[in-house]
Design a protein around this motif. Structure first.
Motif, PDB file in Angstrom:
ATOM      1  N   ALA A  48       2.433  12.940 -11.193  1.00 20.53           N
ATOM      2  CA  ALA A  48       3.558  12.726 -10.986  1.00 20.53           C
ATOM      3  C   ALA A  48       3.060  12.270  -9.539  1.00 20.53           C
ATOM      4  CB  ALA A  48       3.585  14.248  -9.958  1.00 20.53           C
ATOM      5  N   ALA A  49       2.546  11.810  -8.571  1.00 18.74           N
ATOM      6  CA  ALA A  49       2.475  11.098  -8.097  1.00 18.74           C
ATOM      7  C   ALA A  49       1.719   9.481  -8.146  1.00 18.74           C
ATOM      8  CB  ALA A  49       0.932  11.226  -7.342  1.00 18.74           C
ATOM      9  N   ALA A  50       1.481   9.220  -9.592  1.00 21.32           N
ATOM     10  CA  ALA A  50       1.295   7.879 -10.278  1.00 21.32           C
ATOM     11  C   ALA A  50       2.011   8.061 -11.088  1.00 21.32           C
ATOM     12  CB  ALA A  50      -0.209   8.782 -11.163  1.00 21.32           C
ATOM     13  N   LEU A  51       3.389   8.926 -11.214  1.00 20.27           N
ATOM     14  CA  LEU A  51       4.481   8.189 -11.481  1.00 20.27           C
ATOM     15  C   LEU A  51       5.276   7.509 -10.518  1.00 20.27           C
ATOM     16  CD1 LEU A  51       5.351  10.326 -14.326  1.00 20.27           C
ATOM     17  CD2 LEU A  51       4.637   8.242 -15.034  1.00 20.27           C
ATOM     18  N   GLU A  52       5.206   8.162  -9.367  1.00 26.46           N
ATOM     19  CA  GLU A  52       6.112   7.681  -8.621  1.00 26.46           C
ATOM     20  C   GLU A  52       6.126   6.124  -8.187  1.00 26.46           C
ATOM     21  OE1 GLU A  52       7.036   8.990  -3.791  1.00 26.46           O
ATOM     22  OE2 GLU A  52       6.880  10.675  -5.041  1.00 26.46           O
ATOM     23  N   THR A  92       0.932  -1.116   0.111  1.00 26.25           N
ATOM     24  CA  THR A  92      -0.462   0.246  -0.052  1.00 26.25           C
ATOM     25  C   THR A  92       1.052   1.241   0.324  1.00 26.25           C
ATOM     26  OG1 THR A  92      -0.168   0.175   2.708  1.00 26.25           O
ATOM     27  CG2 THR A  92      -2.198  -1.252   1.270  1.00 26.25           C
ATOM     28  N   PRO A  93       2.034   1.343  -0.963  1.00 28.80           N
ATOM     29  CA  PRO A  93       2.418   2.397  -1.304  1.00 28.80           C
ATOM     30  C   PRO A  93       1.351   4.146  -1.024  1.00 28.80           C
ATOM     31  CG  PRO A  93       2.438   1.184  -3.452  1.00 28.80           C
ATOM     32  CD  PRO A  93       1.244   0.615  -2.463  1.00 28.80           C
ATOM     33  N   ASP A 145       6.102   3.834 -11.572  1.00 30.91           N
ATOM     34  CA  ASP A 145       7.244   3.876 -12.188  1.00 30.91           C
ATOM     35  C   ASP A 145       8.487   4.230 -11.491  1.00 30.91           C
ATOM     36  OD1 ASP A 145       8.767   2.984 -14.266  1.00 30.91           O
ATOM     37  OD2 ASP A 145       9.391   4.721 -15.309  1.00 30.91           O
ATOM     38  N   PRO A 146       8.502   3.777 -10.155  1.00 29.95           N
ATOM     39  CA  PRO A 146       9.258   4.141  -8.918  1.00 29.95           C
ATOM     40  C   PRO A 146      11.280   4.450  -9.479  1.00 29.95           C
ATOM     41  CG  PRO A 146       8.769   2.227  -8.270  1.00 29.95           C
ATOM     42  CD  PRO A 146       7.878   2.342  -9.584  1.00 29.95           C
ATOM     43  N   GLY A 187      13.475   8.558  -9.240  1.00 25.43           N
ATOM     44  CA  GLY A 187      13.960   7.948  -7.912  1.00 25.43           C
ATOM     45  C   GLY A 187      14.090   7.910  -6.800  1.00 25.43           C
ATOM     46  N   THR A 188      13.027   6.862  -6.546  1.00 28.14           N
ATOM     47  CA  THR A 188      12.308   6.011  -5.824  1.00 28.14           C
ATOM     48  C   THR A 188      12.220   4.729  -5.163  1.00 28.14           C
ATOM     49  OG1 THR A 188      10.332   7.593  -5.231  1.00 28.14           O
ATOM     50  CG2 THR A 188      10.149   6.382  -4.125  1.00 28.14           C
ATOM     51  N   PRO A 189      12.743   4.141  -5.034  1.00 34.11           N
ATOM     52  CA  PRO A 189      13.602   2.627  -4.645  1.00 34.11           C
ATOM     53  C   PRO A 189      12.225   1.932  -5.169  1.00 34.11           C
ATOM     54  CG  PRO A 189      14.474   4.176  -3.059  1.00 34.11           C
ATOM     55  CD  PRO A 189      13.859   4.660  -3.098  1.00 34.11           C
TER      56      PRO A 189
END
Length: 357
Positions: free
Chosen positions: A239-243, A225-226, A246-247, A251-253
């Motif tokens: 932007a939040a959906a891409l994070e 549940t990120p 597609d982390p 640059g998000t692990p």
């Protein structure tokens, strides 16, 4: 009527008084007071009324709030402050407030809380100067100068869709239930990894919605549940959906399995998330199911039509006006939660993982 007096050349400007308007207009103070307060039960010729208003405007006369209170005068106007007119959520809230105000004999004015605006002074001045009878405040982020100013003020006011702890005058909805409703739907379809597009940090309803999302996801035993935060805009949602989807690109692990569904905090965010999904070559709902918070007519015309959690926005506006008018009339204030529960509006943007409905 005599010629209008010249303003003083030097020194502190003198505030025009009722007697000054009466003298320049050639009528009594009582007539000026009643004309400016909108009394229609007077035997005053139209040209006299017009002259009084012209003189008052020329002199820059503004009724003194203390005099208004002593006279029991009322503008029968309310002011609603919203954080962003571009957010359609507040258009619906404002419509409910406006129509309820009209039913009760009031006019509802609308103002936007721009960044950097001296809202604590400008908004309070509306009431202090007798231009409105009370304030409806939908913009009350933590640390907002308006909140501290109102703590020291006797101006009737309520907070709506933005609970201020300890104020005892919050009018809110069951935003936590919205997360439960969305998750129950997605879990029932078979999704076990659901990402949440939350609002900006520090916004109380967004925090409550996020906490409820995480709590209920744990109760359902979901594997991932990120959460990603963004403004309540299409850009913020994208932007939040891409994070979340597609982390690596942001640059998000990556943590846990990839999500198969998204739950967005606002309709605008959900629209931005749709674009993000497609930019990654994914399909809705075959690859990613999507639920948006708040239901507005445009949701049914998206491609695919968007499944939403409908919130009682219109009822929130009407309840806030009821609470404020009650306070204006001297009734004790208390927090109010709109009793209408969030409800799922099922459309084509959600399906079982893999795309089967």
């Amino acid at each position: 009527m005599s010629e209008l007096s010249e303003p003083p050349v030097s020194g502190t400007p003198v505030r025009a008084r009722l007697v000054d308007v009466a003298r320049e207009a050639g009528v009594s103070k009582a007539t000026v007071s009643k004309v400016l307060n909108g009394r229609t039960d007077l035997s005053v010729r139209p040209e006299t009324r017009q002259r009084v208003h012209q003189v008052a405007e020329a002199l820059g006369y503004r009724p003194h709030s203390g005099a208004r209170a002593l006279a029991g005068a009322s503008t029968h106007a309310l002011a609603l402050l919203v954080p962003a007119l571009a957010n359609p959520t507040y258009v619906t809230i404002a419509r409910g407030a406006y129509r309820r105000a009209r039913e009760l004999g009031y006019l509802s004015l609308l103002a936007e809380d721009f960044d950097g605006q001296e809202a604590d002074e400008a908004f309070n001045d509306l009431a202090r100067e007798g231009r409105v009878d009370g304030l409806l405040i939908a913009s009350a982020r933590p640390g907002h100068p308006l909140i501290e100013g109102l703590r020291r003020s006797s101006v009737p006011h309520v907070f709506l869709n933005r609970a201020v702890e300890g104020s005892g005058r919050n009018v809110t909805m069951d935003v936590a239930r919205a997360s439960v409703t969305a998750l129950d739907h997605l879990h029932g379809l078979g999704h076990r990894a659901v990402g949440h597009i939350a609002g900006p940090y520090g916004i109380v309803p967004s925090q409550v919605r996020e906490q409820a999302f995480l709590r209920h996801a744990a109760e359902l035993g979901m594997s991932a549940t990120p959460v990603a935060h963004g403004d309540f805009t299409e850009e913020g949602g994208q932007a939040a959906a891409l994070e979340l989807l597609d982390p690596g690109a942001t640059g998000t692990p990556a943590s846990g399995p990839p999500v198969t569904a998204l739950y967005a905090s606002s309709l605008a965010q959900a629209i931005g998330a749709m674009r993000a999904v497609r930019s990654l070559g994914l399909r809705i709902p075959e690859d990613i199911s999507l639920v948006g918070n708040d239901d507005l007519p445009v949701a049914a015309y998206l491609s695919p039509p968007l499944t939403t959690v409908a919130m009682p926005l219109y009822e929130l506006g009407t309840a806030a006006v009821d609470a404020l008018v009650g306070a204006i009339n001297g009734q004790p204030q208390a927090d109010v939660v709109v009793p209408t529960e969030p409800r799922l509006v099922l459309r084509d943007s959600t399906a079982s993982p893999g795309g089967s409905s």
